[in-house]
Design a protein around this motif. Structure first.
Motif, PDB file in Angstrom:
ATOM      1  N   UNK A  27      31.948 -23.363  -4.913  1.00  0.00           N
ATOM      2  CA  UNK A  27      31.027 -24.249  -4.186  1.00  0.00           C
ATOM      3  C   UNK A  27      29.670 -24.260  -4.884  1.00  0.00           C
ATOM      4  N   UNK A  28      29.252 -23.109  -5.410  1.00  0.00           N
ATOM      5  CA  UNK A  28      27.973 -23.037  -6.123  1.00  0.00           C
ATOM      6  C   UNK A  28      27.998 -23.917  -7.366  1.00  0.00           C
ATOM      7  N   UNK A  56      35.897 -25.425   2.722  1.00  0.00           N
ATOM      8  CA  UNK A  56      35.445 -24.070   2.412  1.00  0.00           C
ATOM      9  C   UNK A  56      33.971 -23.828   2.683  1.00  0.00           C
ATOM     10  N   UNK A  57      33.224 -24.856   3.110  1.00  0.00           N
ATOM     11  CA  UNK A  57      31.786 -24.695   3.365  1.00  0.00           C
ATOM     12  C   UNK A  57      31.388 -25.585   4.532  1.00  0.00           C
ATOM     13  N   UNK A 111      24.254 -23.258   3.584  1.00  0.00           N
ATOM     14  CA  UNK A 111      25.679 -23.472   3.815  1.00  0.00           C
ATOM     15  C   UNK A 111      26.384 -22.152   4.072  1.00  0.00           C
ATOM     16  N   UNK A 112      27.270 -22.147   5.048  1.00  0.00           N
ATOM     17  CA  UNK A 112      28.161 -21.007   5.262  1.00  0.00           C
ATOM     18  C   UNK A 112      29.386 -21.274   4.401  1.00  0.00           C
ATOM     19  N   UNK A 130      21.287 -23.021  -0.309  1.00  0.00           N
ATOM     20  CA  UNK A 130      21.390 -21.570  -0.198  1.00  0.00           C
ATOM     21  C   UNK A 130      22.752 -21.285   0.435  1.00  0.00           C
ATOM     22  N   UNK A 131      23.359 -20.188   0.046  1.00  0.00           N
ATOM     23  CA  UNK A 131      24.706 -19.882   0.507  1.00  0.00           C
ATOM     24  C   UNK A 131      24.713 -18.584   1.294  1.00  0.00           C
ATOM     25  N   UNK A 132      25.480 -18.571   2.371  1.00  0.00           N
ATOM     26  CA  UNK A 132      25.720 -17.378   3.178  1.00  0.00           C
ATOM     27  C   UNK A 132      27.228 -17.194   3.232  1.00  0.00           C
ATOM     28  N   UNK A 133      27.691 -16.076   2.708  1.00  0.00           N
ATOM     29  CA  UNK A 133      29.127 -15.835   2.713  1.00  0.00           C
ATOM     30  C   UNK A 133      29.536 -15.298   4.078  1.00  0.00           C
TER      31      UNK A 133
END
Length: 163
Positions: free
Chosen positions: A87-88, A53-54, A77-78, A111-114
């Motif tokens: 995931x967070x 998922x990432x 992370x995408x 850092x997350x990018x959806x």
């Protein structure tokens, strides 16, 4: 006495990965990855549950300050939309695994990018051709003595016509 040219030495084929090493290294370096193994071995590093998922997008390194130790990077992370929260919650586990892979505290935060993951499209294998079309192609083949060869050619012809 005639002199012949020397015999050529043994042929040593190099793996494509070695030949293209500089090309890939430059592309990964532009995204902040010092080692491309973080991307290529992501499923082994993060684990299959997280990797499903990432995926790593880039590493952002802070500007070094003279006389100060290098600050850890931020790993971007995408993440697929619905799994971002899950995931967070796994951020500490991901940081631990990534830093264990590097052997030092290279990454300090995530850092997350959806966005949808960049997965290769899985092509479905077509099933066997229709028996009616196989029989029709078999009729058009003419006389072939070997029955196994004739049926194999008929199946091949039907599959080609289907596609």
């Amino acid at each position: 006495m005639a002199k012949f040219p020397p015999k050529p030495g043994p042929i040593s084929a190099k793996p494509l990965g070695i030949l293209l090493n500089d090309v890939f290294a430059e592309a990964y370096a532009k995204q902040g990855f010092a080692a491309r193994e973080l991307v290529t071995r992501w499923a082994q590093i993060a684990g299959p549950e997280i990797a499903a998922h990432a995926e790593p997008l880039k590493m952002q390194w802070p500007r070094p300050v003279e006389g100060q130790p290098q600050e850890p990077a931020t790993l971007v992370l995408r993440v697929e939309g619905p799994m971002a929260l899950e995931i967070q919650h796994s951020a500490d586990v991901i940081l631990e695994r990534v830093n264990r892979f590097f052997g030092w505290s290279a990454v300090g935060k995530l850092a997350f990018r959806q966005a949808p993951l960049s997965r290769p499209q899985v092509r479905k294998r077509p099933g066997p051709p229709d028996p009616k079309s196989v029989a029709k192609v078999a009729e058009s083949l003419g006389e072939i003595e070997d029955d196994e060869l004739k049926s194999a050619l008929a199946r091949l012809g039907a599959a080609i016509k289907r596609n």
